[in-house]
Design a protein around this motif. Structure first.
Motif, PDB file in Angstrom:
ATOM      1  N   GLY A 188       0.912  -1.244  -0.034  1.00 49.96           N
ATOM      2  CA  GLY A 188      -0.042   0.055   0.014  1.00 49.96           C
ATOM      3  C   GLY A 188       0.925   1.279   0.017  1.00 49.96           C
ATOM      4  N   GLU A 189       2.181   0.914  -0.106  1.00 49.50           N
ATOM      5  CA  GLU A 189       2.928   2.253   0.054  1.00 49.50           C
ATOM      6  C   GLU A 189       2.917   3.441  -1.261  1.00 49.50           C
ATOM      7  N   TRP A 190       3.021   4.520  -0.965  1.00 48.36           N
ATOM      8  CA  TRP A 190       2.693   5.553  -2.218  1.00 48.36           C
ATOM      9  C   TRP A 190       4.093   5.631  -3.133  1.00 48.36           C
ATOM     10  N   LEU A 191       3.550   5.500  -4.519  1.00 51.86           N
ATOM     11  CA  LEU A 191       4.834   5.189  -5.336  1.00 51.86           C
ATOM     12  C   LEU A 191       4.891   6.546  -6.321  1.00 51.86           C
ATOM     13  N   GLY A 192       4.003   6.824  -6.541  1.00 48.46           N
ATOM     14  CA  GLY A 192       3.476   8.141  -7.418  1.00 48.46           C
ATOM     15  C   GLY A 192       2.468   8.613  -7.513  1.00 48.46           C
ATOM     16  N   GLN A 193       1.904   9.696  -8.392  1.00 39.28           N
ATOM     17  CA  GLN A 193       0.718  10.154  -8.643  1.00 39.28           C
ATOM     18  C   GLN A 193       0.565  10.556 -10.368  1.00 39.28           C
ATOM     19  N   GLU A 194      -0.439  10.039 -10.912  1.00 40.28           N
ATOM     20  CA  GLU A 194      -0.563  10.602 -12.372  1.00 40.28           C
ATOM     21  C   GLU A 194      -0.696  11.989 -12.431  1.00 40.28           C
ATOM     22  N   ALA A 195       0.035  12.744 -13.210  1.00 39.98           N
ATOM     23  CA  ALA A 195      -0.238  14.132 -13.489  1.00 39.98           C
ATOM     24  C   ALA A 195      -0.949  14.268 -15.024  1.00 39.98           C
ATOM     25  N   VAL A 196      -2.312  14.836 -14.877  1.00 45.02           N
ATOM     26  CA  VAL A 196      -3.198  14.642 -16.129  1.00 45.02           C
ATOM     27  C   VAL A 196      -3.006  15.843 -16.808  1.00 45.02           C
ATOM     28  N   LEU A 197      -2.425  15.793 -18.029  1.00 44.29           N
ATOM     29  CA  LEU A 197      -2.061  17.056 -18.944  1.00 44.29           C
ATOM     30  C   LEU A 197      -3.471  17.658 -19.382  1.00 44.29           C
ATOM     31  N   THR A 198      -3.692  18.830 -18.989  1.00 47.77           N
ATOM     32  CA  THR A 198      -5.339  19.470 -19.335  1.00 47.77           C
ATOM     33  C   THR A 198      -5.076  20.564 -20.439  1.00 47.77           C
ATOM     34  N   GLY A 199      -3.529  21.257 -20.594  1.00 44.58           N
ATOM     35  CA  GLY A 199      -3.529  22.042 -21.649  1.00 44.58           C
ATOM     36  C   GLY A 199      -2.009  22.258 -21.988  1.00 44.58           C
ATOM     37  N   ILE A 200      -1.693  23.312 -22.894  1.00 41.31           N
ATOM     38  CA  ILE A 200      -0.361  23.893 -23.177  1.00 41.31           C
ATOM     39  C   ILE A 200      -0.511  25.399 -23.152  1.00 41.31           C
ATOM     40  N   VAL A 201       0.270  25.985 -22.569  1.00 42.73           N
ATOM     41  CA  VAL A 201       0.377  27.623 -22.603  1.00 42.73           C
ATOM     42  C   VAL A 201       1.549  28.048 -22.777  1.00 42.73           C
ATOM     43  N   GLN A 202       1.786  29.129 -23.242  1.00 44.30           N
ATOM     44  CA  GLN A 202       2.893  29.948 -23.539  1.00 44.30           C
ATOM     45  C   GLN A 202       3.155  31.219 -22.752  1.00 44.30           C
ATOM     46  N   ALA A 203       3.967  31.214 -21.885  1.00 42.53           N
ATOM     47  CA  ALA A 203       4.355  32.400 -20.874  1.00 42.53           C
ATOM     48  C   ALA A 203       4.543  33.634 -21.618  1.00 42.53           C
ATOM     49  N   GLU A 204       3.944  34.933 -21.282  1.00 40.28           N
ATOM     50  CA  GLU A 204       4.193  36.116 -22.034  1.00 40.28           C
ATOM     51  C   GLU A 204       4.814  37.034 -21.313  1.00 40.28           C
ATOM     52  N   THR A 205       4.166  37.704 -20.043  1.00 44.25           N
ATOM     53  CA  THR A 205       4.815  38.676 -19.580  1.00 44.25           C
ATOM     54  C   THR A 205       4.740  38.640 -17.907  1.00 44.25           C
ATOM     55  N   LEU A 206       5.680  38.921 -17.320  1.00 47.18           N
ATOM     56  CA  LEU A 206       6.023  38.663 -15.902  1.00 47.18           C
ATOM     57  C   LEU A 206       5.663  40.155 -15.195  1.00 47.18           C
ATOM     58  N   TRP A 207       4.909  39.892 -14.060  1.00 41.61           N
ATOM     59  CA  TRP A 207       4.214  41.135 -13.274  1.00 41.61           C
ATOM     60  C   TRP A 207       5.009  41.224 -11.825  1.00 41.61           C
ATOM     61  N   ASN A 208       5.021  42.397 -11.375  1.00 41.93           N
ATOM     62  CA  ASN A 208       5.838  42.599 -10.183  1.00 41.93           C
ATOM     63  C   ASN A 208       5.224  41.919  -8.871  1.00 41.93           C
ATOM     64  N   ASN A 209       3.976  41.457  -9.085  1.00 42.10           N
ATOM     65  CA  ASN A 209       3.416  40.898  -7.811  1.00 42.10           C
ATOM     66  C   ASN A 209       3.620  39.254  -8.029  1.00 42.10           C
ATOM     67  N   GLY A 210       4.467  38.978  -8.500  1.00 43.42           N
ATOM     68  CA  GLY A 210       4.911  37.418  -8.744  1.00 43.42           C
ATOM     69  C   GLY A 210       3.820  36.479  -9.759  1.00 43.42           C
ATOM     70  N   GLN A 211       3.061  37.476 -10.549  1.00 40.23           N
ATOM     71  CA  GLN A 211       2.380  36.504 -11.487  1.00 40.23           C
ATOM     72  C   GLN A 211       2.915  36.606 -12.664  1.00 40.23           C
ATOM     73  N   THR A 212       2.458  35.759 -13.691  1.00 42.16           N
ATOM     74  CA  THR A 212       2.868  35.810 -15.038  1.00 42.16           C
ATOM     75  C   THR A 212       1.474  35.939 -15.878  1.00 42.16           C
ATOM     76  N   GLN A 213       1.286  36.496 -16.906  1.00 45.24           N
ATOM     77  CA  GLN A 213       0.642  36.357 -17.808  1.00 45.24           C
ATOM     78  C   GLN A 213       0.980  35.467 -19.091  1.00 45.24           C
ATOM     79  N   ALA A 214      -0.213  34.776 -19.513  1.00 48.47           N
ATOM     80  CA  ALA A 214       0.188  33.269 -20.681  1.00 48.47           C
ATOM     81  C   ALA A 214      -0.970  33.318 -21.356  1.00 48.47           C
ATOM     82  N   LYS A 215      -0.836  32.566 -22.348  1.00 45.10           N
ATOM     83  CA  LYS A 215      -1.972  32.308 -23.397  1.00 45.10           C
ATOM     84  C   LYS A 215      -1.879  31.049 -23.635  1.00 45.10           C
TER      85      LYS A 215
END
Length: 363
Positions: A188-215
């Motif tokens: 019953g030991e944990w081996l890993g967890q599936e990461a389900v791909l939901t989409g593909i984005v491209q990073a565009e602009t960095l903001w001073n508040n630690g956020q990133t604008q992407a498409k």
């Protein structure tokens, strides 16, 4: 004297068996020369020459005058020769388009793509976007989707979204959602967890508040608030080059999942096994997949029945834990994406369908 002689004979025989076991067995009708074509894979070429294609590292002799001598390109002409009584395969004449003379005895390749080890049609999507969280809590600290100013619950393609965390402008990222947790069937030991791909984005602009604008470039599923982001590999081709070899797995594992929740997998289909890097495995490791022996019961007479078709009484009172027929090797799998405790592999040889629960072990 006789004892000493007997011991010496046994030693010689044992040593000879070890030598014979390592001797390459060429396939009947192997070609003396082979011209590499576009669409070939390293496994295909190994199969032209060897009864056991995972012995490729012993057969192949790279050209030391070529950078990355383990790579083979379309247009290369391979020549089989014999060295000290052993077969060796080498590049007889490399394609003229990719060889550039730099210095005496030093050559390099241009940007022609070398052939992959396995079909990119089969493993490319897994190399490009599939991921497994190898450690509990790995999701914590990753950048995640905040949403957008249109208040979309499911972000639409080509729409802007905002990410909590700083990304690299211009780079593409996958958005993932934690999925099924994989656990050891016995402990019953944990081996890993599936990461389900939901989409593909491209990073565009960095903001001073630690956020990133992407498409959002493409949806695989609905991209939602909270989905985490991981960088996508820049070059899938580079990940597709590894050397087939017998996997050094000392403790048997098992097939724990088949992508898309399929009930069985055949040749050139992918399986997930519960062994990985911590078990000494790496990309290119070839392993046996074995079908478990059928359980049977012993009735009141000498007659034996398969457990599945035996009476309820016999199953209850005449069924033992070890009453099974021997297991059988039904397929061979080559690992191509290895995590800490899990690995994706492609079935390269198959005599029957492979199912979850089948055992995996050394050749």
């Amino acid at each position: 004297m006789n004892l000493t002689r007997t011991a010496l004979i046994c030693l010689l025989l044992g040593g000879s068996q070890g030598i014979w076991a390592d001797t390459l067995a060429l396939k009947q009708g192997y070609p003396e020369t082979y011209m590499v074509r576009s669409g070939d894979t390293l496994w295909d070429i190994a199969g032209h020459y060897l009864q056991k294609p995972w012995q490729w590292p012993t057969l192949w002799q790279g050209n030391p005058q070529i950078a990355n001598p383990h790579l083979i390109y379309p247009g290369d002409r391979l020549q089989l020769s014999w060295v000290d009584g052993q077969p060796r395969l080498m590049s007889a004449a490399s394609g003229s388009k990719r060889v550039i003379t730099l210095l005496p005895r030093v050559r390099s390749e241009n940007k022609l793509s070398p052939i992959p080890t396995l079909s990119l049609d089969a493993i490319g999507p897994f190399l490009q976007g599939d991921y497994v969280f190898s450690h509990a809590g790995e999701v914590r600290g990753l950048p995640f989707v905040l949403g957008n100013n249109d208040k979309q619950i499911a972000v639409l393609e080509q729409h802007t979204l905002y990410v909590q965390g700083l990304l690299e402008p211009g780079r593409q990222y996958g958005t993932y959602r934690p999925g099924r947790a994989y656990k050891d069937a016995k402990s019953g030991e944990w081996l890993g967890q599936e990461a389900v791909l939901t989409g593909i984005v491209q990073a565009e602009t960095l903001w001073n508040n630690g956020q990133t604008q992407a498409k959002l470039l493409a949806n695989r599923r609905e991209v939602r608030q909270g989905d985490v982001l991981l960088p996508l590999p820049d070059d899938v081709q580079a990940q597709a080059h590894f050397t087939p070899h017998a996997g050094a797995l000392f403790q048997a594992g098992s097939v724990i999942a088949i992508p898309n929740q399929a009930s069985a997998a055949g040749k050139l289909e992918v399986v997930l096994i519960d062994k990985g890097g911590q078990d000494g495995l790496d990309a290119g490791s070839v392993l046996d997949i074995r079908r478990p022996g059928v359980a049977y019961v012993t009735g009141d007479t000498a007659h034996h029945d398969y457990r599945d078709t035996a009476s309820s009484f016999d199953r209850a009172f005449h069924s033992g834990i070890n009453q099974r027929l021997p297991s059988e090797a039904v397929a061979k799998v080559m690992l191509f994406k290895v995590y800490h405790r899990l690995s994706y592999g492609l079935i390269v040889q198959s005599q029957d369908m492979v199912r979850v629960g089948y055992s995996v072990g050394a050749l």
